[in-house]
Design a protein around this motif. Structure first.
Motif, PDB file in Angstrom:
ATOM      1  N   SER A  41      49.392   5.597  11.230  1.00 24.30           N
ATOM      2  CA  SER A  41      50.413   6.514  10.750  1.00 24.30           C
ATOM      3  C   SER A  41      50.837   6.206   9.311  1.00 24.30           C
ATOM      4  O   SER A  41      51.250   7.095   8.599  1.00 24.30           O
ATOM      5  CB  SER A  41      51.630   6.471  11.678  1.00 24.30           C
ATOM      6  N   LYS A  42      50.764   4.954   8.864  1.00 22.11           N
ATOM      7  CA  LYS A  42      51.211   4.602   7.533  1.00 22.11           C
ATOM      8  C   LYS A  42      50.070   4.270   6.574  1.00 22.11           C
ATOM      9  O   LYS A  42      50.318   3.976   5.434  1.00 22.11           O
ATOM     10  CB  LYS A  42      52.169   3.404   7.610  1.00 22.11           C
ATOM     11  N   GLY A  43      48.880   4.287   7.008  1.00 20.53           N
ATOM     12  CA  GLY A  43      47.739   3.982   6.155  1.00 20.53           C
ATOM     13  C   GLY A  43      47.211   2.594   6.452  1.00 20.53           C
ATOM     14  O   GLY A  43      47.854   1.778   7.096  1.00 20.53           O
ATOM     15  N   THR A  44      46.041   2.346   5.923  1.00 22.67           N
ATOM     16  CA  THR A  44      45.427   1.041   6.162  1.00 22.67           C
ATOM     17  C   THR A  44      46.047   0.011   5.224  1.00 22.67           C
ATOM     18  O   THR A  44      46.649   0.365   4.202  1.00 22.67           O
ATOM     19  CB  THR A  44      43.909   1.108   5.912  1.00 22.67           C
ATOM     20  N   THR A  46      44.630  -1.870   3.169  1.00 23.82           N
ATOM     21  CA  THR A  46      44.021  -1.763   1.843  1.00 23.82           C
ATOM     22  C   THR A  46      44.674  -0.637   1.052  1.00 23.82           C
ATOM     23  O   THR A  46      44.963  -0.788  -0.140  1.00 23.82           O
ATOM     24  CB  THR A  46      42.507  -1.499   1.963  1.00 23.82           C
ATOM     25  N   GLN A  47      44.935   0.480   1.720  1.00 22.82           N
ATOM     26  CA  GLN A  47      45.604   1.592   1.051  1.00 22.82           C
ATOM     27  C   GLN A  47      47.021   1.197   0.631  1.00 22.82           C
ATOM     28  O   GLN A  47      47.486   1.549  -0.446  1.00 22.82           O
ATOM     29  CB  GLN A  47      45.655   2.818   1.968  1.00 22.82           C
ATOM     30  N   LYS A  48      47.705   0.440   1.494  1.00 24.08           N
ATOM     31  CA  LYS A  48      49.046  -0.021   1.160  1.00 24.08           C
ATOM     32  C   LYS A  48      49.009  -0.926  -0.075  1.00 24.08           C
ATOM     33  O   LYS A  48      49.845  -0.811  -0.965  1.00 24.08           O
ATOM     34  CB  LYS A  48      49.667  -0.768   2.333  1.00 24.08           C
ATOM     35  N   VAL A  49      48.045  -1.829  -0.093  1.00 29.42           N
ATOM     36  CA  VAL A  49      47.919  -2.747  -1.232  1.00 29.42           C
ATOM     37  C   VAL A  49      47.633  -1.955  -2.505  1.00 29.42           C
ATOM     38  O   VAL A  49      48.232  -2.207  -3.553  1.00 29.42           O
ATOM     39  CB  VAL A  49      46.824  -3.808  -0.971  1.00 29.42           C
ATOM     40  N   LEU A  50      46.702  -0.986  -2.417  1.00 25.58           N
ATOM     41  CA  LEU A  50      46.387  -0.176  -3.594  1.00 25.58           C
ATOM     42  C   LEU A  50      47.606   0.618  -4.058  1.00 25.58           C
ATOM     43  O   LEU A  50      47.873   0.730  -5.259  1.00 25.58           O
ATOM     44  CB  LEU A  50      45.215   0.756  -3.299  1.00 25.58           C
TER      45      LEU A  50
END
Length: 133
Positions: A41-44, A46-50
């Motif tokens: 629901s909130k992203g992976t 890796t996506q959060k880090v990016l």
């Protein structure tokens, strides 16, 4: 090879400090514990880090722009102050020269008037003696 106390090189250690490795392991463990539905629901991660890195970059660029504007304002103020102080110094030196000239003239006037007073005192003494006779 065993390093003796007379060895030319110290024993090699890992390039990454243990505390950093422990933090990495703790972070990975925390990510593994997060339920998969939260990740979806909130992203992976890796996506959060990016996303976080992109936000950090934008904040850094904004802070740099703000700092450049602040420094430009400060530099302009410092330049203006420097010019103002330069003019004040120049005016102060001119004022000093005027005051020195005024003092010199006053000293000359004092000496001249002092001589005139002495001459007048001498004349008063002379006339007083003539009157007494």
């Amino acid at each position: 090879p065993v390093a003796s106390k007379y060895s030319a090189r110290p024993p090699q250690r890992s390039s990454r400090p243990r505390s950093a490795m422990m933090r990495l392991v703790a972070s990975l463990t925390a990510l593994a514990v997060v339920p998969s539905c939260a990740l979806v629901s909130k992203g992976t991660p890796t996506q959060k880090v990016l996303t976080m890195l992109t936000e950090m970059k934008a904040k850094g660029e904004k802070a740099m722009d703000d700092e450049q504007k602040l420094f430009a304002t400060y530099a302009e103020w410092a330049d203006d102050k420097s010019k103002d102080l330069g003019y004040e110094i120049k005016d102060g030196k001119a004022r000093i020269e005027e005051l020195i000239a005024t003092i010199s003239k006053a000293e000359t006037d004092v000496a001249e008037l002092g001589r005139e007073i002495e001459d007048l005192d001498a004349e008063i003494d002379k006339l007083t003696k003539e009157k007494a006779e």
